[in-house]
Motif scaffolding. Structure first.
Motif, short mmCIF file in Angstrom:
data_model
loop_
_atom_site.label_atom_id
_atom_site.label_comp_id
_atom_site.label_asym_id
_atom_site.label_seq_id
_atom_site.Cartn_x
_atom_site.Cartn_y
_atom_site.Cartn_z
N ALA A 145 -9.81 17.53 -4.58
CA ALA A 145 -8.50 17.86 -4.02
C ALA A 145 -8.05 16.80 -3.02
N ARG A 146 -8.99 16.27 -2.24
CA ARG A 146 -8.63 15.24 -1.26
C ARG A 146 -8.19 13.97 -1.96
N VAL A 147 -8.91 13.57 -3.00
CA VAL A 147 -8.56 12.34 -3.71
C VAL A 147 -7.24 12.51 -4.47
N GLU A 148 -6.99 13.69 -5.02
CA GLU A 148 -5.75 13.93 -5.76
C GLU A 148 -4.52 13.79 -4.87
N ARG A 149 -4.68 14.03 -3.58
CA ARG A 149 -3.53 13.87 -2.67
C ARG A 149 -3.00 12.44 -2.69
N GLN A 150 -3.83 11.48 -3.07
CA GLN A 150 -3.41 10.08 -3.07
C GLN A 150 -2.40 9.76 -4.17
N ASP A 151 -2.16 10.72 -5.07
CA ASP A 151 -1.17 10.51 -6.13
C ASP A 151 0.21 10.22 -5.56
N ILE A 152 0.50 10.69 -4.34
CA ILE A 152 1.82 10.45 -3.78
C ILE A 152 2.08 8.96 -3.56
N LEU A 153 0.99 8.18 -3.40
CA LEU A 153 1.15 6.74 -3.18
C LEU A 153 1.52 6.01 -4.46
N ARG A 154 1.33 6.68 -5.61
CA ARG A 154 1.59 6.04 -6.90
C ARG A 154 2.78 6.67 -7.62
N ARG A 155 3.49 7.57 -6.95
CA ARG A 155 4.65 8.17 -7.60
C ARG A 155 5.78 7.13 -7.70
N ARG A 156 6.80 7.45 -8.48
CA ARG A 156 7.87 6.48 -8.74
C ARG A 156 8.54 6.01 -7.45
N ASN A 157 8.83 6.93 -6.57
CA ASN A 157 9.40 6.59 -5.26
C ASN A 157 8.43 7.05 -4.17
N PRO A 158 7.42 6.25 -3.86
CA PRO A 158 6.40 6.68 -2.90
C PRO A 158 6.97 6.74 -1.49
N PRO A 159 6.34 7.52 -0.62
CA PRO A 159 6.78 7.55 0.77
C PRO A 159 6.45 6.24 1.47
N THR A 160 7.15 5.98 2.55
CA THR A 160 6.79 4.86 3.42
C THR A 160 5.70 5.37 4.35
N VAL A 161 4.52 4.73 4.28
CA VAL A 161 3.35 5.25 4.98
C VAL A 161 2.83 4.21 5.96
N SER A 162 2.62 4.65 7.19
CA SER A 162 2.09 3.79 8.25
C SER A 162 0.83 4.43 8.82
N PHE A 163 -0.20 3.61 8.99
CA PHE A 163 -1.45 4.09 9.58
C PHE A 163 -1.80 3.21 10.79
N VAL A 164 -2.23 3.85 11.86
CA VAL A 164 -2.91 3.15 12.95
C VAL A 164 -4.31 3.74 13.03
N VAL A 165 -5.31 2.89 12.90
CA VAL A 165 -6.71 3.33 12.86
C VAL A 165 -7.48 2.64 13.97
N TRP A 166 -8.19 3.39 14.76
CA TRP A 166 -9.01 2.80 15.82
C TRP A 166 -10.18 2.05 15.18
N GLU A 167 -10.45 0.86 15.65
CA GLU A 167 -11.45 -0.02 15.03
C GLU A 167 -12.82 0.62 14.82
#
Length: 275
Positions: A145-167
């Motif tokens: 289920a967690r991996v399937e959520r990543q499908d949104i990154l490959r949809r025709r019009n994906p969201p604009t996604v920004s990540f800030v990750v602590w090193e």
């Protein structure tokens, strides 16, 4: 005499669905929440809580409602068949519904990589660290289920996604060195996706606007701005405009304190070169 065990909690997502069915039946019958409450011995607030999935529908009340609403045992059957295990808590389920439709997501992470960036092996390793541990037969479905959520990154019009990750998250050894290297390589690939921006907040940074923990900002297709916070004691939706604004300003400060996207690629390349 042994103490009586408390009843197991019901699936709150299913409680919400049953509540919607009750609300629909009530409206078809032409009754207000107050009128239905009077006929079954409840106040208006209790009826509203049941319809919203925040309060459990008891079998005896369900039977009275079935009689008043002429729903032919539907509510009694619904109460009797509520599943006892939630794959996701109710708030997390609601978050994923919004995530699937979001036009923009901004996420700050300081513990593990965000789920949208995780490999299957990394996701499974993270889930196996839970205390108390998940049952073995839960690990597979939750990982999938967690991996399937990543499908949104490959949809025709994906969201604009920004990540800030602590090193320090990049140095997390969960799952062992092989899983760690695979995850870093996958992360490097993600950095090339046009819809994604990833910035790392370096450990050496003298400023850190995210000391209170991780959070997600989300914009819906109708331009509603929401926030989601998950912690040790559960998750929380934030819809109040003032509170969302505070988190948005905090995220803007984190982006300013973090390495640029290009500098972040360089940091990741150096880490991969050391592996």
């Amino acid at each position: 005499m042994s103490a009586k065990k408390p009843p197991r909690p019901k699936n709150q997502t299913s409680m919400k669905m049953l509540g919607k069915q009750l609300g629909t039946a009530r409206r078809v019958a032409g009754l207000t929440q107050t009128e239905l409450g009077l006929r079954v011995g409840l106040d208006e607030q209790t009826v509203a809580s049941i319809e919203q999935g925040r309060r459990a529908l008891k079998p005896d009340v369900a039977a009275r409602m079935d009689e008043v609403l002429d729903t032919k045992g539907m509510l009694v059957a619904g109460v009797a068949n509520l599943p006892e295990v939630d794959q996701f808590p109710m708030w997390a389920e609601l978050y994923m519904e919004h995530e699937r439709e979001a036009i923009a997501l901004s996420s700050y992470a300081n513990q593990v990589l965000p789920g949208l960036l995780q490999t299957r092996a990394y996701a499974e390793a993270v889930l196996r660290e839970r205390v108390p541990a998940y049952d073995e037969d839960e690990i597979g479905p939750k990982t999938a289920a967690r991996v399937e959520r990543q499908d949104i990154l490959r949809r025709r019009n994906p969201p604009t996604v920004s990540f800030v990750v602590w090193e320090p998250v990049l140095h997390l050894a969960v799952g062992g060195p092989e899983i760690g290297v695979e995850q870093l390589r996958h992360l490097r690939t993600c950095l090339e996706m046009p819809c994604i921006s990833v910035q790392f907040l370096p450990l050496a940074s003298p400023s850190h606007a995210g000391l209170n923990g991780p959070f997600v900002l989300l914009e819906t297709p109708d331009h509603q701005h929401l926030a989601y916070i998950e912690g040790q004691r559960g998750s929380q939706w934030v819809s109040d405009a003032d509170e969302v604004s505070r988190l948005a300003r905090k995220y803007a400060m984190l982006r300013a304190q973090a390495l640029s996207p290009q500098e972040s690629k360089g940091l990741l390349d150096r880490l991969l070169g050391e592996k």
